[in-house]
Motif scaffolding. Sequence first.
Motif, PDB file in Angstrom:
ATOM      1  N   ARG A 389       2.824  10.348   8.512  1.00  0.00           N
ATOM      2  CA  ARG A 389       2.108  11.261   7.616  1.00  0.00           C
ATOM      3  C   ARG A 389       0.602  11.255   7.910  1.00  0.00           C
ATOM      4  N   ARG A 392      -2.488  13.136   6.348  1.00  0.00           N
ATOM      5  CA  ARG A 392      -2.958  12.953   4.978  1.00  0.00           C
ATOM      6  C   ARG A 392      -4.068  11.904   4.941  1.00  0.00           C
ATOM      7  N   ALA A 395      -2.766   8.457   4.087  1.00  0.00           N
ATOM      8  CA  ALA A 395      -2.034   7.842   5.201  1.00  0.00           C
ATOM      9  C   ALA A 395      -3.001   7.181   6.175  1.00  0.00           C
ATOM     10  N   ALA A 491       7.702  17.682   6.403  1.00  0.00           N
ATOM     11  CA  ALA A 491       8.404  16.397   6.430  1.00  0.00           C
ATOM     12  C   ALA A 491       9.414  16.340   5.299  1.00  0.00           C
ATOM     13  N   PRO A 518       7.281  14.704  10.254  1.00  0.00           N
ATOM     14  CA  PRO A 518       7.234  16.148   9.965  1.00  0.00           C
ATOM     15  C   PRO A 518       7.628  17.029  11.139  1.00  0.00           C
TER      16      PRO A 518
END
Length: 649
Positions: A389, A392, A395, A491, A518
């Motif tokens: 991820r 983000r 993340a 994702a 994702p």
Amino acid sequence: MTSLRQILRPAPWLLAVAGALATIVLLYPGQYPFDSAYQLWQARSGHFNDVSPVAMTALWSGLLHLAHDPALLLGVNLAMFWTGIALCAAAISDRTWLRAVLVIVFGIAPLTLVEMAQLLSDAHLAAVMILASGLAARSVVTARRMPMWACLLLLVYAGCVRHNAVVAILPYGAMALRTLRPTCSQNWRGMTLGAVALGAISFVTGFALDRALAVERASVWPSIALWDLAAISVDRGTLLLPAFTHGAGLTVDELRRTGAFDPTSNTLLYQKAPSGVRDGLTDPYSGAERRVLGRAWIGAALGYPGAYVQHRLRTTWLLVGPHRGAIQGSAYFVARTAFRDNPPLPQPWARAAQARFYALANALRPGWLFAALPYLLSSALAFTLGWMRRDRPTAALALTLASSALLYVATFVVFAPGAELRYLTWPIIAGPLALAFALSGRVSRHPSPVPAAGSRIDAIRVRRPGRAAGPASTALATIAMSLASLAGPPAHAADIATFGGATPEAAVVGIAGQWFAPRPLREAKGEALRYGLELDVLNLHARQARKFGYRNIAAVGVTPMLRVEWQAREWAPFIDAGVGVHLLSRTQLQGGPRFGTAFQFGEWIGAGLRFGADGAWEIGLRLAHMSNADIKRPNDGITFASLRAARHF
């Protein structure tokens, strides 16, 4: 009219203040093993040495000038710790109730508190690192630069607290560059530059402080080298320590018989050997002697690699595993040691409550809650989820904390002088926090996100908060986000699966969560190769009652996995496979396999069908195996088939 939400908004911060005050009262005046008492004496006397870097000693000395109570450092540590926890919780979630829960859960963990109660460099490093992490989280989520600059100043200091602490701050350099200069961090070269620059500044600062303040210098590595040489000597039956490092009568038999060599600590080598062994600290070696000792150390490791690796892996397991049995490392210290002319330490403020707290810690000490391995697995899981991820902001924080913890732990595989759990105070705190960041759905307050390295979209300039974006920039951001959504499928948030199976010896039931990246690794003509991670909890129930063993064995596992999926209208067949690790609660099942170790490798292969609206449901069959790869016998292992049903959320 003031809403209930507005009234409760400061609740997490109030809980952090209350937690800091309560833990100071509970733990006061802290625990002072020998290393703490010696460092306190240096702080009082000004006679600094660099056995431990002088940065913390200098800070403690300054605090003693403000107040003569040595426990003022404990208060500073706990204040930094709770502030960092509250800042991290604020970055993880927008929900007040969840922030409050996170503050409580992370703040009152028993293992964390017994480690933070010790006036040692390990606890001080952890306090500085958690505050720096909280400031970094605030900067990343709010797009403000000042918290990141404050974070960097703390990290420069943190790298000076312990000899191996520099490796723990390196990942923060990469994250800071990405936050402060997005256009300079869209490739690995820029991020590496940020990490190296931060590490170099901290190293130079620590070196300058040591040169300026230390009045006595000594090398720490000879004590570790001698311990490694003693371990190899005991294993091979040949004394490998150079003659100038010990008395004339030292033999391998003496090392064994007297307990001078102990796999849990190097200090006994210098305390129990009747012939005497020079540790290189109280009686420093000359430059020529250090060169001879270094060659002997490296030569023994290369000449007897099996014995050296066995010794180091044994030390690592004693350090990260449960602290129980005849041979075990130290989980924590309960000691208030007197040293030279140090004045008597203050009396506890809450003696009865403190006694009950340490009674609870003593009851928990043999279990996995007081072992480092679950927290290290949390870091490994957080790193994997964070990488999946990585677009983000939270993340990125998960990757930073997890990398910091794992890099720091890696240094102890080679250089740990014993199996004292206090060395891993920072990884123990960082692991669960990193996992919380990895699982967070929180998004940045940036008007437009900065794409991760390797993204198909160029970085979009981020405006400072509070300045409205113009129509052109708003349109550009909207187009860019639309293109990002077209670049690949979203994702899967989670697949929750239940499964059951059986062997002649056991019935197996469990639940699992799966997360997929994702974007597929490869996708063409209706076929997709995906990768992800599975976390499972299962129970082995003995089908035969026997005298020996346990009726039920629980296991928790983490497994990286690959899946090949073929899309055909409303249903999609797939095959998948994974290889990972499991931890068992027991090692012998009634009438069934004997596993030898709680740590098990696991592998499986399966096939199934995803169907329903948007692939909401899944059924499949799986063949799984668990064993310890002959790390220790017996290694019966278990192989079972299971039927699985899953729901996508």
